[in-house]
Design a protein around this motif. Structure first.
Motif, mmCIF file in Angstrom:
data_model
loop_
_atom_site.group_PDB
_atom_site.id
_atom_site.type_symbol
_atom_site.label_atom_id
_atom_site.label_comp_id
_atom_site.label_asym_id
_atom_site.label_seq_id
_atom_site.Cartn_x
_atom_site.Cartn_y
_atom_site.Cartn_z
ATOM 1 N N TYR A 2 -94.802 -20.217 -34.436
ATOM 2 C CA TYR A 2 -93.365 -20.390 -34.606
ATOM 3 C C TYR A 2 -93.127 -21.619 -35.458
ATOM 4 O O TYR A 2 -93.699 -22.676 -35.220
ATOM 5 N N ASN A 5 -86.768 -24.218 -35.550
ATOM 6 C CA ASN A 5 -86.293 -24.868 -34.335
ATOM 7 C C ASN A 5 -85.515 -23.908 -33.447
ATOM 8 O O ASN A 5 -84.802 -23.039 -33.932
ATOM 9 N N GLY A 6 -85.659 -24.096 -32.148
ATOM 10 C CA GLY A 6 -84.845 -23.374 -31.184
ATOM 11 C C GLY A 6 -85.201 -21.920 -30.981
ATOM 12 O O GLY A 6 -84.360 -21.141 -30.551
ATOM 13 N N HIS A 8 -86.452 -19.076 -28.891
ATOM 14 C CA HIS A 8 -86.650 -18.902 -27.453
ATOM 15 C C HIS A 8 -87.612 -17.748 -27.200
ATOM 16 O O HIS A 8 -87.499 -16.678 -27.782
ATOM 17 N N GLY A 32 -93.593 -26.572 -28.338
ATOM 18 C CA GLY A 32 -92.375 -26.401 -27.548
ATOM 19 C C GLY A 32 -92.637 -26.622 -26.084
ATOM 20 O O GLY A 32 -93.736 -26.970 -25.665
ATOM 21 N N MET A 57 -95.790 -27.634 -21.464
ATOM 22 C CA MET A 57 -95.646 -28.020 -22.863
ATOM 23 C C MET A 57 -96.734 -27.327 -23.663
ATOM 24 O O MET A 57 -97.911 -27.364 -23.289
ATOM 25 N N GLN A 59 -98.520 -27.091 -27.415
ATOM 26 C CA GLN A 59 -98.654 -27.794 -28.689
ATOM 27 C C GLN A 59 -99.764 -27.153 -29.496
ATOM 28 O O GLN A 59 -100.948 -27.321 -29.197
ATOM 29 N N ILE A 108 -89.907 -20.526 -22.725
ATOM 30 C CA ILE A 108 -90.213 -21.654 -23.608
ATOM 31 C C ILE A 108 -89.292 -21.645 -24.829
ATOM 32 O O ILE A 108 -88.969 -20.589 -25.369
ATOM 33 N N THR A 109 -88.888 -22.835 -25.254
ATOM 34 C CA THR A 109 -88.182 -22.997 -26.513
ATOM 35 C C THR A 109 -89.120 -23.692 -27.491
ATOM 36 O O THR A 109 -89.607 -24.790 -27.210
ATOM 37 N N TYR A 110 -89.376 -23.033 -28.617
ATOM 38 C CA TYR A 110 -90.260 -23.595 -29.630
ATOM 39 C C TYR A 110 -89.447 -24.372 -30.649
ATOM 40 O O TYR A 110 -88.357 -23.967 -31.056
ATOM 41 N N ASN A 111 -89.998 -25.486 -31.105
ATOM 42 C CA ASN A 111 -89.404 -26.289 -32.170
ATOM 43 C C ASN A 111 -90.452 -26.520 -33.249
ATOM 44 O O ASN A 111 -91.552 -26.972 -32.947
#
Length: 112
Positions: A2, A5-6, A8, A32, A57, A59, A108-111
């Protein structure tokens, strides 16, 4: 992977896990955070439903950083499940008791 931003992601895994066996649930690589919920829906002939939720988390493609390690044990101590960090997810182990059915839900929300 991903990269915006944002984004889901809600992903659900269900699997049977035999006594002393493990299963691993994973999400795509990214950066995220959010929660992971583990539900033990039954263990052999014992009808139990134990749910635990904790922060997670993610990463990249590395091992997930968990908010805590959890253990689910029924009132008679006939079932014991543990959850540990894995690459991009968690590993659920059936420590004691008969065949179990587990559900792992990532929220999870990925950024990027």
């Amino acid at each position: 992977q991903y990269s915006s931003n944002g984004v889901h992601l809600k992903q659900v895994f269900e699997q049977g896990v035999g006594n002393t066996a493990s299963c691993t649930a994973q999400v795509p690589s990214g950066v995220g955070g959010g929660t992971v919920t583990v539900t033990n829906m039954h263990n052999g002939n014992t009808s139990i439903c134990t749910t635990k939720m904790f922060p997670i988390m993610i990463q990249g493609a590395g091992t997930a950083n968990l908010g805590s390690e959890i253990f689910s044990i029924n009132a008679n101590s006939a079932a014991s499940m543990s959850v540990s960090a894995a690459t991009r997810g968690v590993t659920v182990t059936n420590n004691a008791g008969a065949h179990a059915k587990v559900r792992v839900t990532f929220d999870i929300t990925y950024n990027g």
